[in-house]
Design a protein around this motif. Structure first.
Motif, PDB file in Angstrom:
ATOM      1  N   THR A  67      -1.456  10.825   6.406  1.00 12.30           N
ATOM      2  CA  THR A  67      -0.023  10.188   6.259  1.00 12.30           C
ATOM      3  C   THR A  67       0.356   9.131   7.420  1.00 12.30           C
ATOM      4  OG1 THR A  67       0.807  11.932   4.887  1.00 12.30           O
ATOM      5  CG2 THR A  67       2.358  10.374   5.932  1.00 12.30           C
ATOM      6  N   ASP A  77       3.072   2.832   3.353  1.00 11.03           N
ATOM      7  CA  ASP A  77       4.184   4.146   3.167  1.00 11.03           C
ATOM      8  C   ASP A  77       3.966   5.009   2.184  1.00 11.03           C
ATOM      9  OD1 ASP A  77       6.330   5.567   3.073  1.00 11.03           O
ATOM     10  OD2 ASP A  77       7.830   4.213   3.161  1.00 11.03           O
ATOM     11  N   SER A  78       3.613   6.279   2.473  1.00 12.45           N
ATOM     12  CA  SER A  78       3.106   7.067   1.449  1.00 12.45           C
ATOM     13  C   SER A  78       4.257   7.579   0.660  1.00 12.45           C
ATOM     14  CB  SER A  78       2.677   8.432   2.418  1.00 12.45           C
ATOM     15  OG  SER A  78       3.670   8.985   2.910  1.00 12.45           O
ATOM     16  N   GLU A  79       5.419   7.063   0.940  1.00 11.46           N
ATOM     17  CA  GLU A  79       6.647   7.535   0.004  1.00 11.46           C
ATOM     18  C   GLU A  79       6.770   6.441  -1.108  1.00 11.46           C
ATOM     19  OE1 GLU A  79       8.967  10.068   0.130  1.00 11.46           O
ATOM     20  OE2 GLU A  79       7.556  11.235   1.691  1.00 11.46           O
ATOM     21  N   THR A  80       6.428   5.338  -0.794  1.00 11.82           N
ATOM     22  CA  THR A  80       6.923   3.993  -1.735  1.00 11.82           C
ATOM     23  C   THR A  80       5.406   3.448  -2.450  1.00 11.82           C
ATOM     24  OG1 THR A  80       6.604   2.478   0.009  1.00 11.82           O
ATOM     25  CG2 THR A  80       8.733   3.305  -0.578  1.00 11.82           C
TER      26      THR A  80
END
Length: 320
Positions: A67, A77-80
């Motif tokens: 990550t 960004d691993s979240e988006t």
């Protein structure tokens, strides 16, 4: 699998969805079903494919390390983003617990871009039972075709679209290079406008996609910025590895832009990879139905046929 029919529908920016629905109805009678259940390949905006080589195989077994690498090395960004991690050696899904490699390929696109593609397909009456990143499935197809055709030298793959481009080098089923180019076909229109004295970029764009102008002579000037990127990548790779690239493969581009492939291959002194589709499909146990003609289809159709191939089965059979 049997290919019973092949058809193409060129999309316009202000496309009437009714026309697309009629196109599908002309292909398949779904007897009143709401959607055509499909396996779909898409090119979402903001998509990425990045090659990464860690210092050791142990490091990549740590999810937090991966990550952080995405964020610091590639600004992803691993979240988006919807992200897949592949083993660069064969394209298989990377197993975090087993590890076993330090060479990875990160690929994916923003969540909202995948959602947008899915919504668009549903609007057309297509239900994506499986939604694939075409960039990756096409690379798999090219690698498998090279294996089938005994191409043992590295292949330069160039994906050129409107706003961006991607450069890949695949060698014997492995991804050795994956890097983005932050400009695409749209960057050509201002040059074309200046060269021909056209009134605006929109006129240049229309001329670019028309079949009324021969770009062969002007091609090297229009594509100079792109060919420089390709030359830098291939030159560095050949010096680094001692290997010689002999083929270039360009995906996506329609037939009327075949001069782009010719200009790129001439500039780099490489042979254009023009797959012999029929034999390759037969080797994947995909039969071609009566009346279906694939012999004269261009290289960009590899993307569609790559969605049909089960390439891992060939490896399993070969290992018995």
């Amino acid at each position: 699998m049997v290919i019973e029919e092949i058809a193409e529908f060129p999309l316009k920016p202000d496309q009437d969805t009714k026309e697309i629905e009629e196109f599908f109805h002309g292909l398949v009678d779904y007897r009143g079903a709401g959607y055509y259940v499909s396996r779909c390949g898409v090119y979402p905006e903001g998509r990425f494919v990045r090659y990464y080589e860690a210092e050791s195989a142990n490091k990549v077994k740590d999810a937090a390390f991966l990550t952080n690498t995405l964020k610091t090395e590639f600004n992803i960004d691993s979240e988006t983003n919807n992200i897949a991690i592949l083993d660069a050696r064969d394209g298989s899904d990377f197993d975090l617990e087993k590890g076993g490699t330090r060479r990875l390929v990160f690929c994916g696109a923003p969540n909202e871009s995948f959602q947008s593609e899915q919504d668009r397909l549903l609007e057309y009456g297509v239900y994506p039972e499986r939604l694939e990143l075409s960039t990756i499935s096409t690379l798999g197809g090219v690698s498998d075709y090279a294996r089938f055709n005994n191409i043992t030298s590295p292949i330069l793959c160039f994906e050129l679209t409107a706003k961006s481009a991607n450069i890949f080098i695949v060698n014997r089923g492995q991804v050795d290079v994956a890097r983005p180019v932050p400009f695409g076909l749209d960057s050509i229109y201002p040059l074309l406008q200046r060269e021909l004295g056209l009134k605006d970029e929109e006129s240049a764009k229309k001329l670019f996609y028309s079949n009324t102008f021969d770009f062969a002579e002007m091609g090297p000037k229009l594509l100079r910025r792109m060919t420089k990127e390709l030359q830098a990548t291939t030159g560095f790779y050949e010096v680094q590895t001692g290997l010689t690239i002999r083929h270039v493969y360009l995906s996506v581009l329609p037939k009327n832009l075949s001069w782009v492939s010719k200009t790129v291959s001439d500039s780099l002194a490489l042979e254009i990879l023009q797959p012999q589709i029929e034999g390759w499909l037969e080797s994947l146990n995909i039969k071609i139905g009566d009346g279906v003609e694939v012999m004269n289809l261009g290289a960009r159709w590899m993307g569609l046929f790559s969605l049909m191939g089960e390439f891992h089965l060939r490896e399993e059979v070969g290992s018995e």
